[in-house]
Design a protein around this motif. Structure first.
Motif, short mmCIF file in Angstrom:
data_model
loop_
_atom_site.label_atom_id
_atom_site.label_comp_id
_atom_site.label_asym_id
_atom_site.label_seq_id
_atom_site.Cartn_x
_atom_site.Cartn_y
_atom_site.Cartn_z
N ASP A 131 -41.70 21.99 -7.99
CA ASP A 131 -42.19 23.21 -7.35
C ASP A 131 -43.37 22.89 -6.44
O ASP A 131 -43.49 23.40 -5.32
CB ASP A 131 -42.62 24.23 -8.41
CG ASP A 131 -41.44 24.91 -9.09
OD1 ASP A 131 -40.32 24.82 -8.55
OD2 ASP A 131 -41.63 25.51 -10.16
N ALA A 132 -44.26 22.02 -6.95
CA ALA A 132 -45.42 21.61 -6.14
C ALA A 132 -44.96 20.82 -4.91
O ALA A 132 -45.52 20.96 -3.82
CB ALA A 132 -46.38 20.78 -6.98
N MET A 133 -43.94 20.00 -5.09
CA MET A 133 -43.40 19.25 -3.95
C MET A 133 -42.77 20.18 -2.92
O MET A 133 -42.88 19.95 -1.71
CB MET A 133 -42.38 18.22 -4.44
CG MET A 133 -42.99 16.91 -4.94
SD MET A 133 -43.95 16.02 -3.67
CE MET A 133 -42.69 15.72 -2.44
N ASP A 134 -42.10 21.23 -3.39
CA ASP A 134 -41.52 22.20 -2.46
C ASP A 134 -42.61 22.85 -1.62
O ASP A 134 -42.45 23.04 -0.41
CB ASP A 134 -40.74 23.28 -3.22
CG ASP A 134 -39.43 22.77 -3.79
OD1 ASP A 134 -38.92 21.74 -3.30
OD2 ASP A 134 -38.89 23.41 -4.72
N SER A 135 -43.71 23.20 -2.27
CA SER A 135 -44.83 23.81 -1.55
C SER A 135 -45.40 22.85 -0.52
O SER A 135 -45.71 23.24 0.62
CB SER A 135 -45.92 24.24 -2.54
OG SER A 135 -45.45 25.25 -3.40
N ALA A 136 -45.55 21.59 -0.92
CA ALA A 136 -46.07 20.58 0.01
C ALA A 136 -45.12 20.38 1.19
O ALA A 136 -45.56 20.26 2.34
CB ALA A 136 -46.29 19.27 -0.73
N LYS A 137 -43.84 20.34 0.90
CA LYS A 137 -42.83 20.16 1.95
C LYS A 137 -42.91 21.29 2.96
O LYS A 137 -42.93 21.06 4.19
CB LYS A 137 -41.45 20.10 1.32
CG LYS A 137 -40.30 19.99 2.32
CD LYS A 137 -38.96 19.93 1.59
CE LYS A 137 -37.80 19.81 2.59
NZ LYS A 137 -36.50 19.69 1.90
N ASN A 138 -42.96 22.54 2.48
CA ASN A 138 -42.99 23.68 3.38
C ASN A 138 -44.30 23.75 4.15
O ASN A 138 -44.32 24.08 5.34
CB ASN A 138 -42.79 24.98 2.57
CG ASN A 138 -41.39 25.09 2.02
OD1 ASN A 138 -40.43 24.60 2.62
ND2 ASN A 138 -41.25 25.74 0.87
N ALA A 139 -45.41 23.42 3.48
CA ALA A 139 -46.71 23.45 4.15
C ALA A 139 -46.78 22.39 5.24
O ALA A 139 -47.33 22.64 6.33
CB ALA A 139 -47.82 23.25 3.13
N ARG A 140 -46.25 21.20 4.98
CA ARG A 140 -46.27 20.15 6.00
C ARG A 140 -45.39 20.54 7.19
O ARG A 140 -45.75 20.30 8.35
CB ARG A 140 -45.84 18.81 5.41
CG ARG A 140 -46.08 17.63 6.37
CD ARG A 140 -45.54 16.33 5.80
NE ARG A 140 -44.10 16.31 5.74
CZ ARG A 140 -43.30 15.99 6.76
NH1 ARG A 140 -43.81 15.68 7.94
NH2 ARG A 140 -41.99 15.99 6.61
N LYS A 141 -44.24 21.13 6.91
CA LYS A 141 -43.35 21.56 7.99
C LYS A 141 -44.03 22.61 8.87
O LYS A 141 -43.92 22.58 10.10
CB LYS A 141 -42.05 22.13 7.41
CG LYS A 141 -41.01 21.08 7.07
CD LYS A 141 -39.67 21.72 6.80
CE LYS A 141 -38.60 20.66 6.60
NZ LYS A 141 -37.27 21.26 6.38
N ALA A 142 -44.71 23.54 8.21
CA ALA A 142 -45.42 24.56 8.97
C ALA A 142 -46.51 23.94 9.82
O ALA A 142 -46.73 24.34 10.97
CB ALA A 142 -46.00 25.60 8.01
N LEU A 143 -47.21 22.94 9.28
CA LEU A 143 -48.26 22.24 10.01
C LEU A 143 -47.68 21.53 11.23
O LEU A 143 -48.21 21.63 12.35
CB LEU A 143 -48.96 21.24 9.10
CG LEU A 143 -50.06 20.37 9.71
CD1 LEU A 143 -51.18 21.24 10.26
CD2 LEU A 143 -50.60 19.39 8.67
N VAL A 144 -46.57 20.83 11.04
CA VAL A 144 -45.92 20.14 12.16
C VAL A 144 -45.47 21.14 13.21
O VAL A 144 -45.59 20.89 14.42
CB VAL A 144 -44.72 19.30 11.65
CG1 VAL A 144 -43.89 18.78 12.82
CG2 VAL A 144 -45.21 18.13 10.80
N SER A 145 -44.96 22.28 12.78
CA SER A 145 -44.53 23.31 13.73
C SER A 145 -45.69 23.83 14.57
O SER A 145 -45.55 24.07 15.77
CB SER A 145 -43.87 24.48 12.99
OG SER A 145 -42.65 24.08 12.41
#
Length: 492
Positions: free
Chosen positions: A328-342
């Motif tokens: 779950d924590a990895m999912d949050s990190a994945k989504n947060a990094r994607k948003a940052l890259v966007s």
């Protein structure tokens, strides 16, 4: 403010003052190459890389040395347990050197995927036995050793400061020793410098020495190799907290026992990564190869994560804080990094020809007032014992700053990312040309960022925010279509 680090020796924050102005020599304990590194192990190397990058950012000329243990390392730090290298070699039907070569390559493949800079010097134990023997001779000449049962031991009673790093009292240790007693030892905490009587038959790798044919103890390799490449006294030594009570304590005793002077000025240690509690409340515990309770970086990749998602996850916590791993924590990190890259891609869309080199970005000094304020705040964060959570926050502030024009903002992002190591500009360029999770080959960074945020809101069951984002996009003429493969958007 200047760089301040938490020194394990003394357990306090200290101003960093290198031995030679403008230059830093530091040594980080490297891998024992008998198996894949697990993600708990890899936390130590992300921390090491953050230190490396921070020192470069602050303008230091660095010499970063890391060992590779490819000589048998006993599973217990106190000269007990199985020989890890020999055990794996027998299980695989290969030679010890073949095992070492395979897992060394696997380790550096993981390092590269996590965007970790290669150390200035990588030194293999098998290539430095001569230096180990020379150092042991010096320790022996200073009266710190004795032979017993065919092995050469370091006598900790001859080193009054033994245990200082770990806040251990030698008299208390003698009275309440919990280490299995080796009948050859005068003190349970004495340790082997050179084995000639191995407890394993047909020891794979042995060398001639003044004490007989055999092989070095594990602890001596770090002392010998660090001194070869950094000198008899150097600035920083790093490792995991599990190295404090035995390995690093023994390193100090033998190093200073040989030279008679202070060996390392600053000791930095990262905390464990542990498995988070299950939904039933069961403790996950420390990740460990011996228990079989571990995940590799490839495990995460196979589950759909980018290695940089894991790096982002680690940067969200301070290196001295224990981190609980969960998917779950990895999912949050994945989504947060994607948003940052966007968000970075949205800036990049205004200057798609932006290019840079790290050297040029670090040397750049003609920043606007607004950018200079961001750099000052970011620098303050990382100078505070490498506070990556604060540094990430300052990066987010920089991206949102409307006073900074696109080209300068991209240069600013690159400068801050030289410490964080998330490869943001390159990943943003990829996102502008490659299909994204929205399923659109021609991406729009602003729309993609909103789609990612909506997905995060849905996972968090924040239906109000998810509906709000859908309506925002609808107002822009964008229709969302949820599919099993992801959310696709198209213009009405």
């Amino acid at each position: 403010m200047a760089l301040r680090l938490f020194n394990t020796m003394g357990r306090k924050m200290e101003d960093f003052k290198p031995i030679t102005e403008g230059k830093v020599g530091f040594y980080g304990c490297g891998p024992t190459v008998y198996n894949y590194a697990h993600i708990g192990n890899l936390r130590a190397y992300v921390f090491l890389d953050t230190l490396d990058r921070t020192l470069r950012f602050l303008g230091y000329d660095i010499n970063h040395v890391m060992n590779v243990t490819d000589i048998g390392h006993l599973s217990g730090d106190a000269d007990d347990g199985e020989d890890k290298m020999l055990k794996t070699a027998k299980e695989r039907g290969q030679s010890v050197l073949e095992i070492a070569d395979f897992y060394t390559k696997a380790f550096f493949n993981d390092i590269d995927r996590l965007n970790i800079k290669r150390p200035t010097t990588v030194c293999k134990a098998t290539e430095h036995v001569e230096e180990m023997i020379a150092l042991i001779k010096r320790i022996e000449a200073n009266g710190h050793t004795y032979m017993a049962g065919g092995n050469l031991y370091f006598d900790v009673s001859t080193f009054p400061k033994y245990g200082e790093l770990a806040n251990l009292n030698l008299d208390d240790l003698k009275a309440g020793a919990r280490i299995d007693v080796d009948e050859n030892k005068r003190n349970p905490y004495d340790f082997v410098l050179w084995f000639t009587k191995s407890k394993f038959e047909n020891q794979a790798l042995t060398w001639d020495s003044p004490w007989g044919r055999g092989y070095p103890g594990w602890h001596i390799e770090c002392s010998a190799m660090s001194m070869k490449y950094l000198g008899e006294s150097f600035d920083i030594h790093t490792g995991g907290i599990d190295h404090i009570p035995i390995h690093h304590t023994n390193e100090i005793a033998q190093s200073e026992g040989a030279t008679g002077k202070k060996w390392v000025n600053y000791w930095l240690h990262n905390e464990f990564l542990v498995i988070a509690k299950t939904k039933d409340g069961e403790e996950g515990g420390k990740m460990s190869k011996s228990s079989g309770n571990f995940l590799t970086l490839q495990t995460l990749v196979d589950k759909g994560y980018d290695p940089l998602d894991y790096r982002f996850f680690l940067l969200g916590a301070h290196y001295r804080s224990q981190v609980a791993f969960s998917f779950d924590a990895m999912d949050s990190a994945k989504n947060a990094r994607k948003a940052l890259v966007s968000r970075v891609a949205k800036v990049l869309a205004e200057d798609k020809d932006f290019s840079y080199t790290e050297e040029a970005i670090l040397a750049k000094n003609d920043w606007s007032e607004a950018a200079s304020k961001v750099i000052a705040a970011f620098t303050k964060a990382i100078e505070d014992d490498l506070s990556t959570p604060k540094a990430l926050s300052e990066l987010q502030v920089a991206i949102k700053n409307q006073e900074i024009p696109a080209t300068e903002k991209l240069a600013l992002i690159a400068k801050l990312d030289s410490v964080l190591g998330l490869d943001l500009i390159a990943k943003a360029k990829e996102s502008l040309t490659a299909p994204t999770e929205t399923g659109n080959a021609n991406s729009d960074p602003e729309i993609d960022a909103l789609v990612v945020e909506r997905n995060e809101a849905k996972k968090a069951k924040n239906w109000a925010r998810a509906d709000e984002i859908r309506n925002i996009l609808k107002g822009k003429g964008i229709v969302l279509v949820d599919t099993p493969e992801g959310t696709i958007w198209k213009k009405e």
